[in-house]
Design a protein around this motif. Structure first.
Motif, PDB file in Angstrom:
ATOM      1  N   SER A 406       0.821  -1.206   0.000  1.00  7.23           N
ATOM      2  CA  SER A 406       0.000   0.000   0.000  1.00  7.23           C
ATOM      3  C   SER A 406       0.858   1.260   0.000  1.00  7.23           C
ATOM      4  CB  SER A 406      -0.902   0.006   1.242  1.00  7.23           C
ATOM      5  OG  SER A 406      -1.570   1.241   1.383  1.00  7.23           O
ATOM      6  N   THR A 407       0.374   2.286  -0.673  1.00  6.02           N
ATOM      7  CA  THR A 407       1.056   3.580  -0.663  1.00  6.02           C
ATOM      8  C   THR A 407       0.998   4.243   0.709  1.00  6.02           C
ATOM      9  OG1 THR A 407      -0.982   4.688  -1.398  1.00  6.02           O
ATOM     10  CG2 THR A 407       0.568   3.976  -3.103  1.00  6.02           C
ATOM     11  N   ARG A 408       0.143   3.755   1.595  1.00 10.17           N
ATOM     12  CA  ARG A 408       0.001   4.352   2.923  1.00 10.17           C
ATOM     13  C   ARG A 408       1.246   4.148   3.789  1.00 10.17           C
ATOM     14  NH1 ARG A 408      -1.470   7.021   5.452  1.00 10.17           N
ATOM     15  NH2 ARG A 408      -2.988   6.364   7.024  1.00 10.17           N
ATOM     16  N   PHE A 409       2.203   3.348   3.310  1.00 12.57           N
ATOM     17  CA  PHE A 409       3.422   3.157   4.086  1.00 12.57           C
ATOM     18  C   PHE A 409       4.415   4.299   3.925  1.00 12.57           C
ATOM     19  CE2 PHE A 409       1.972  -1.295   4.000  1.00 12.57           C
ATOM     20  CZ  PHE A 409       2.106  -1.596   5.348  1.00 12.57           C
ATOM     21  N   THR A 410       4.167   5.221   3.000  1.00 15.75           N
ATOM     22  CA  THR A 410       5.069   6.366   2.857  1.00 15.75           C
ATOM     23  C   THR A 410       4.813   7.325   3.997  1.00 15.75           C
ATOM     24  OG1 THR A 410       4.794   6.126   0.471  1.00 15.75           O
ATOM     25  CG2 THR A 410       5.990   8.043   1.236  1.00 15.75           C
ATOM     26  N   ASP A 411       5.382   7.024   5.106  1.00 16.24           N
ATOM     27  CA  ASP A 411       5.121   7.757   6.339  1.00 16.24           C
ATOM     28  C   ASP A 411       6.293   7.489   7.271  1.00 16.24           C
ATOM     29  OD1 ASP A 411       4.014   7.362   9.299  1.00 16.24           O
ATOM     30  OD2 ASP A 411       2.766   8.866   8.336  1.00 16.24           O
ATOM     31  N   GLY A 412       6.755   8.544   7.947  1.00 20.95           N
ATOM     32  CA  GLY A 412       7.940   8.389   8.785  1.00 20.95           C
ATOM     33  C   GLY A 412       7.813   7.307   9.823  1.00 20.95           C
ATOM     34  N   GLY A 413       6.660   7.254  10.502  1.00 22.62           N
ATOM     35  CA  GLY A 413       6.476   6.250  11.534  1.00 22.62           C
ATOM     36  C   GLY A 413       6.460   4.849  10.966  1.00 22.62           C
ATOM     37  N   GLU A 414       5.776   4.660   9.842  1.00 24.85           N
ATOM     38  CA  GLU A 414       5.663   3.334   9.243  1.00 24.85           C
ATOM     39  C   GLU A 414       6.996   2.831   8.689  1.00 24.85           C
ATOM     40  OE1 GLU A 414       3.004   1.332   9.289  1.00 24.85           O
ATOM     41  OE2 GLU A 414       2.010   2.833  10.525  1.00 24.85           O
ATOM     42  N   LEU A 415       7.867   3.744   8.297  1.00 25.03           N
ATOM     43  CA  LEU A 415       9.153   3.350   7.735  1.00 25.03           C
ATOM     44  C   LEU A 415      10.260   3.317   8.788  1.00 25.03           C
ATOM     45  CD1 LEU A 415       9.156   5.208   4.286  1.00 25.03           C
ATOM     46  CD2 LEU A 415       8.466   2.862   4.816  1.00 25.03           C
ATOM     47  N   GLY A 416       9.867   3.443  10.060  1.00 19.68           N
ATOM     48  CA  GLY A 416      10.842   3.339  11.131  1.00 19.68           C
ATOM     49  C   GLY A 416      11.656   4.590  11.362  1.00 19.68           C
ATOM     50  N   LEU A 417      11.175   5.730  10.867  1.00 18.18           N
ATOM     51  CA  LEU A 417      11.905   6.987  11.017  1.00 18.18           C
ATOM     52  C   LEU A 417      11.380   7.823  12.176  1.00 18.18           C
ATOM     53  CD1 LEU A 417      12.019   7.992   7.234  1.00 18.18           C
ATOM     54  CD2 LEU A 417      13.756   6.763   8.547  1.00 18.18           C
TER      55      LEU A 417
END
Length: 454
Positions: A406-417
């Protein structure tokens, strides 16, 4: 122009007592509106105090900064009811003013969302400190020892609209990366941000860090925002976060260096080999999980040889998604309610339960469509072909390219940032989700033993 810079509280009635809390008094007499010169002086005073605070933050070690982040999290929980009460006032005002459903969603805080902010702060505290990280280094033949290390930006300003969560996210990231931050959150979230900034400042003071590491210019309205944009030399970097109008206004008018975040006209391409169940699940998540955010899919491209379109379309319609389709998609979906798409649809970031859908005959057509209409934010391909996945990755020039997710993973929290300042669509040092490292710059450290240049 924009909500944050234009449709905001005027400076009329702003007094010294209402100005940014801090040790220095602001110009203006009680009850009198501030003149343009007084607003400029007041904002410059805030920026100067921020620079002083930034020097202290730059020397704070990781343990101290992490203690501050956890203090902020605890303070948010302790003051949750006051925050929600203020937020309800902002939401009610937004409804009365006809604010769109998407903006109201971004404006609204709940107990769950406050808990999410607290969790993001804890995640930040658990991340490595970027300050002092060695980017590269070497010893030259003449014996000079070189290191390039990450150091704080200094004073980071942010202009955003109707997003009180950003107040906490940006402040947290700025603190962890050793910066001071000046916030301009706009009139839509005025009451919420006032409480949040107070909570943040009190939490910093409770652990011995300067309250002026977090300040706001909201009390000076659009005049304050405009002064902030011109405060080159006092503010090191300015980050706009919001819609196209806000971002372009800041980029066009700012004398301060800008890291540009972008709107999200996000695409998903389903090629002919994509799995049906996976396609249905991903499209539902990417479109309906939270339609108002920038990494929600806005355009679906479907290969003419794919067989998954009817199932995907039926699932989307059952979830309330309105389909704006080209002629070929319409013909392929008899019995499913659609409406004709125009060029406006291909270029629209709906931020709602609307989706533009087009049919393409090959990967080249999909890539060309994305190149024509994309804002450079996030694009995804659903495929069982490694060759197609690799071509899509290589040929699509966006900040984030996703395969089979899903494109919804482009997010700092979801990517471990941790949290994020925003998602940059430019091509300077920060691109994609902007986390801790993106709020640092670098310094060259050269150590010698008496060497001179010949």
């Amino acid at each position: 122009m924009t909500e944050a810079l234009i449709h905001t509280a005027d400076t009329t009635g702003t007094t010294a007592a209402q100005a940014q809390p801090g040790p220095a008094a602001e110009p203006g007499s009680a009850g009198a509106p501030l003149s343009a010169a007084e607003v400029e002086a007041a904002v410059h005073s805030i920026a100067d105090r921020s620079r002083h605070a930034a020097r202290r933050m730059a020397t704070a070690n990781r343990a101290w900064k992490d203690r501050a982040l956890r203090a902020v999290g605890a303070a948010l929980q302790e003051n949750a009811q006051a925050i929600l009460t203020a937020n309800a006032m902002d939401v009610d005002k937004g409804k009365a003013n006809g604010t769109s459903k998407a903006l109201l969603d971004r404006l609204t805080l709940t107990e769950t969302r406050i808990s999410g902010l607290v969790a993001a702060l804890e995640n930040l505290a658990n991340l490595p400190d970027p300050v002092g990280n060695v980017v590269r280094g070497q010893t030259l033949p003449n014996g000079l020892r070189l290191r390039q290390v990450n150091v704080p930006m200094g004073v980071v300003a942010a202009i955003y609209e109707a997003r009180p969560n950003v107040t906490v996210d940006i402040a947290g990231l700025a603190l962890k990366s050793g910066n001071a931050v000046i916030l301009r959150g706009g009139s839509a979230a005025e009451a919420t941000n006032q409480v949040l900034v107070r909570v943040l400042r009190e939490a910093l003071e409770s652990v011995g860090l300067p309250a002026d590491a977090v300040q706001t210019v909201d009390q000076f309205g659009r005049a304050g925002a405009n002064v902030l944009m011109k405060a080159r030399g006092r503010v090191d970097v300015l980050i706009p976060r919001g819609g196209r109008d806000l971002i372009q206004t800041v980029v066009t008018n700012s004398a301060v260096p800008v890291i540009e975040t972008g709107e999200g006209n996000v695409h998903i391409f389903i090629d002919e080999s994509a799995d049906e169940n996976m396609a249905v699940e991903i499209l539902l998540n990417a479109k309906t999980q939270r339609p108002s955010v920038c990494n929600t899919v806005e355009t679906l491209l479907v290969h003419s040889g794919s067989t998954v379109l009817p199932s995907v379309a039926a699932a989307l319609r059952a979830a309330g998604v309105r389909l704006h389709v080209d002629e070929r998609i319409s013909a392929a979906l008899p019995g499913i309610e659609t409406q004709p798409a125009t060029d406006v649809d291909w270029g629209t970031e709906y931020m709602d339960l609307d989706l533009a859908v087009a049919m393409v005959d090959n990967l080249d057509e999909a890539v060309q469509h994305i190149r024509t209409w994309s804002t450079g934010h996030t694009e995804a391909i659903l495929t069982n072909s490694l060759a197609n996945a690799e071509r899509f990755i290589a040929e699509v020039d966006s900040a984030a390219v996703i395969v089979n997710a899903s494109t919804r993973f482009t997010d700092g929290g979801e990517l471990g940032l941790g949290a994020e300042v925003g998602i940059s669509t430019q091509k300077l040092h920060a691109r994609g989700p902007m986390g801790l490292t993106e709020l640092t710059t670098t310094k060259w450290i050269v150590q010698g033993e008496g060497q001179v240049r010949g």
